[in-house]
Structure formats: structure tokens, C-alpha cells
Design a protein around this motif. Structure first.
Motif, mmCIF file in Angstrom:
data_model
loop_
_atom_site.group_PDB
_atom_site.id
_atom_site.type_symbol
_atom_site.label_atom_id
_atom_site.label_comp_id
_atom_site.label_asym_id
_atom_site.label_seq_id
_atom_site.Cartn_x
_atom_site.Cartn_y
_atom_site.Cartn_z
ATOM 1 N N ARG A 64 -0.364 5.996 -8.735
ATOM 2 C CA ARG A 64 -0.943 4.907 -7.943
ATOM 3 C C ARG A 64 -0.654 5.062 -6.454
ATOM 4 O O ARG A 64 -0.126 4.157 -5.793
ATOM 5 C CB ARG A 64 -0.439 3.554 -8.446
ATOM 6 N N ASP A 76 -2.360 5.072 -3.101
ATOM 7 C CA ASP A 76 -3.661 4.590 -2.627
ATOM 8 C C ASP A 76 -4.389 5.630 -1.776
ATOM 9 O O ASP A 76 -5.574 5.899 -1.977
ATOM 10 C CB ASP A 76 -3.478 3.303 -1.810
ATOM 11 N N ILE A 86 0.859 -1.182 0.000
ATOM 12 C CA ILE A 86 0.000 0.000 0.000
ATOM 13 C C ILE A 86 0.894 1.230 0.000
ATOM 14 O O ILE A 86 1.898 1.282 0.723
ATOM 15 C CB ILE A 86 -0.911 0.030 1.249
ATOM 16 N N ILE A 108 -8.682 1.110 -5.376
ATOM 17 C CA ILE A 108 -7.764 0.628 -4.347
ATOM 18 C C ILE A 108 -8.249 -0.722 -3.832
ATOM 19 O O ILE A 108 -9.431 -1.062 -3.954
ATOM 20 C CB ILE A 108 -7.611 1.617 -3.172
ATOM 21 N N SER A 109 -7.344 -1.479 -3.263
ATOM 22 C CA SER A 109 -7.675 -2.807 -2.765
ATOM 23 C C SER A 109 -8.486 -2.705 -1.473
ATOM 24 O O SER A 109 -8.490 -1.660 -0.805
ATOM 25 C CB SER A 109 -6.391 -3.588 -2.487
ATOM 26 N N ALA A 116 -6.278 -1.573 1.404
ATOM 27 C CA ALA A 116 -6.030 -0.132 1.399
ATOM 28 C C ALA A 116 -7.279 0.631 1.826
ATOM 29 O O ALA A 116 -7.201 1.621 2.556
ATOM 30 C CB ALA A 116 -5.594 0.322 0.006
ATOM 31 N N ARG A 117 -8.438 0.152 1.393
ATOM 32 C CA ARG A 117 -9.689 0.803 1.792
ATOM 33 C C ARG A 117 -9.895 0.670 3.303
ATOM 34 O O ARG A 117 -10.378 1.584 3.967
ATOM 35 C CB ARG A 117 -10.852 0.196 1.019
ATOM 36 N N ARG A 140 -8.745 9.189 -1.301
ATOM 37 C CA ARG A 140 -8.564 7.828 -1.808
ATOM 38 C C ARG A 140 -8.394 7.852 -3.324
ATOM 39 O O ARG A 140 -9.054 8.623 -4.013
ATOM 40 C CB ARG A 140 -9.777 6.962 -1.452
#
Length: 305
Positions: free
Chosen positions: A142, A144, A95, A265-266, A269-270, A261
Motif C-alpha cells: 500500500r 500510494d 499518505i 489511492i485517495s 494522494a492523487r 501510482r
């Protein structure tokens, strides 16, 4: 009985609109156009056969929508928890979190300490830079999550407000100079803009004595006793002198600190974004990202008004 196969993206869009109370703001947070958000909400409503939102200003859930809102949150959480459990067991994820040098130390470190304990295999890259640069680069590079001073050009979730304060070296009398010598970050810095605007409004002469790209450089500049600067309260080391109207200086505004954000995002990461929000907004139920029954108390030394 009719079966439903919910698209998590539709559920997430619904929750975002309900929380933001606006299709426009939700679109900004989701990095989607307002029309795209409306299409997703309409698709979800068609699947359920019920209207979920009243298109008023502000937007509000209908009675059925309010009931379904909690279900939607649980479905999203279950989806992300499943991914997180798999991540913990099977793979290493990375992340990237962008923030300023000042926020990295004073605001971010308490949250990351607990989060890393829950995800020992997780690699977290902390990318330090100026708030405005990080926000401009968030999508293309990128990043996050970005923890930054609020920018009117970007949509984020405000976490707290910090007072902007005049600061100089411990024995400095630079504030007595007829033309006020300033140490500032480069163009684009909201601190710089706010300080200069306040001086202009007061009609106090000023000049740029130092321009510093990094926080340590700014502290070095004011340590010379030949300049002063403006910093948020949490970023001021104890040895420096704080200045106010009694020193002939104008009041400075507060600065909003916000979380931004990236569009995609994965779940991990969220989840980190949710934990950061919880820590500073006071929702202790999700401060521990794995077990909500084990709640961590907030560190009062990092809680600002």
C-alpha cells in the motif's frame, strides 16, 4: 432533458486513455487489463450516446470527445476538491510515498514543502528504498506513490531525465587502475547495470570492490579513494570528482525519473501525484494544490534537463 449521473471512475479512465493515447498504456497506469478499460470507455460512450475515442493508433478523441475531455477533467477535479476540503476540515489522512534516498533529498523535498503547508494535518510517510524494491512492493504494501528510476516492467509518468555520471573521491585515481574497482548498489539497480554494460562494451576490465545497500554507504565507499561509482547528476555531492571520457571511461546513458501510482489511492494522494507531476513538467497551474491562482515558481536548482 436527460439527466446524467457520471461515474468518476469512468471519467478518470477516459481521461487516462486520452492522455496516454493508448488503451494498453492506460490499462497499465490504471492497473487494469486492456479489455477492462475498453468496457469502461464503452459504458461511458453508451451513457452519453456519442463515440468519444477513435480506436486508431495512436488513440485520439473524436471532436465530441475532445470537447468532453475538458468537462471530464473539471468533473474529476470537482469531485476530488470536495473530498480534499472535507479531509482538511475533518480528519487526518496518511499518505505513503516511496522513493530512493537520493531522490528524497534532491527531487521530493521541494514539492512536499508546499503540499504540507496546504494539508497541515496530513501525515506523510516517506519510505526510502531501492527503486526496484519499492515498485515490486507498491501494491502489496500500500505505497500510494513511488518516485523512482523508470522501470520497463512498470507503467509510470516520466518526469525528467538525468545524466548518469562516473564519480570518485576528490583525490582518487582509482579510475587509472587496470581493473576498474566499482562501488555499486545491489543487483537490480539500473545504475549498476548501465555502468557495467558500458564497461563491457568498451572492453574495460572491472571488478566489484564494494556493494552498498544505502546511498550514504556508497558515498563512504568512494570516499576511501579506492573505488568509483555511477550516480545521477542531482545526487552527486559537490566535493566529489566527476569523470568522463577524458579519464578513460565510457559514456553513460540518461536515466528517466518516473512517478508511479498505486491501483487504488485517495483523492488527496492523487492530488499529491498531480502536484509532483506539475512541479517537474512545468504546469504551474496546479503546483499549489488548494489555490491555483497562487502559483509558486519553480526552484531552478532542482530543474534538470
Amino acid at each position: 432533458m436527460k439527466s446524467f449521473h457520471f461515474d468518476v471512475d469512468l471519467l478518470r479512465t477516459f481521461v487516462c486513455v486520452a492522455d496516454a493515447k493508448s488503451f494498453t498504456i492506460a490499462g497499465e497506469r490504471l492497473h487494469r487489463t486492456q479489455s477492462a478499460v475498453s468496457v469502461k470507455i464503452k459504458k461511458l460512450e453508451d451513457q452519453l450516446g456519442h463515440r468519444l475515442l477513435d480506436r486508431t493508433s495512436p488513440v485520439r478523441p473524436t471532436s465530441i470527445g475532445a470537447h468532453f475531455l475538458e468537462t471530464a477533467r473539471r468533473l474529476i477535479d470537482a469531485h476530488e476538491d470536495a473530498f480534499i476540503e472535507l479531509t482538511q476540515a475533518c480528519q487526518v489522512e496518511r499518505i505513503t510515498v516511496g522513493t530512493s534516498e537520493t531522490y528524497a533529498v534532491s527531487l521530493l523535498s521541494p514539492v512536499l514543502k508546499n503540499f504540507k503547508k496546504c494539508f497541515p494535518q496530513l501525515e506523510i510517510e516517506i519510505r526510502c528504498g531501492h527503486s526496484w524494491d519499492l515498485l515490486e512492493a507498491q501494491s502489496s504494501e500500500r505505497i500510494d506513490l513511488v518516485l523512482a528510476t523508470h522501470s520497463p516492467k512498470h507503467s509510470g509518468v516520466t518526469l525528467q531525465r538525468q545524466k548518469l555520471i562516473w564519480v570518485c573521491g576528490p583525490n582518487s585515481i582509482a579510475y587509472q587502475e587496470e581493473r576498474l574497482p566499482l562501488a555499486v548498489f545491489p543487483n537490480g539497480c539500473l545504475y549498476r547495470d548501465a555502468a557495467i554494460a558500458a564497461l563491457v562494451q568498451m572492453r574495460r576490465p572491472w571488478s566489484i570492490a564494494y556493494t552498498c545497500s544505502h546511498y550514504d554507504g556508497l558515498l563512504a565507499a568512494i570516499s576511501t579513494e579506492s573505488a568509483l561509482t555511477a550516480l545521477t547528476e542531482s545526487a552527486i555531492p559537490s566535493q566529489f570528482k566527476r569523470l568522463d571520457r577524458s579519464h578513460g571511461l565510457p559514456d553513460l546513458p540518461t536515466m528517466d525519473v518516473a512517478l508511479y501510482r498505486a491501483p487504488e489511492i485517495s483523492p488527496v494522494a492523487r492530488k499529491l501525484g498531480s502536484v509532483i507531476e506539475a512541479y517537474y513538467l512545468g504546469d504551474q497551474s496546479v503546483v499549489n494544490p488548494v489555490d491555483s491562482s497562487n502559483q509558486h515558481s519553480r526552484d531552478p536548482s532542482t530543474s534538470l534537463s
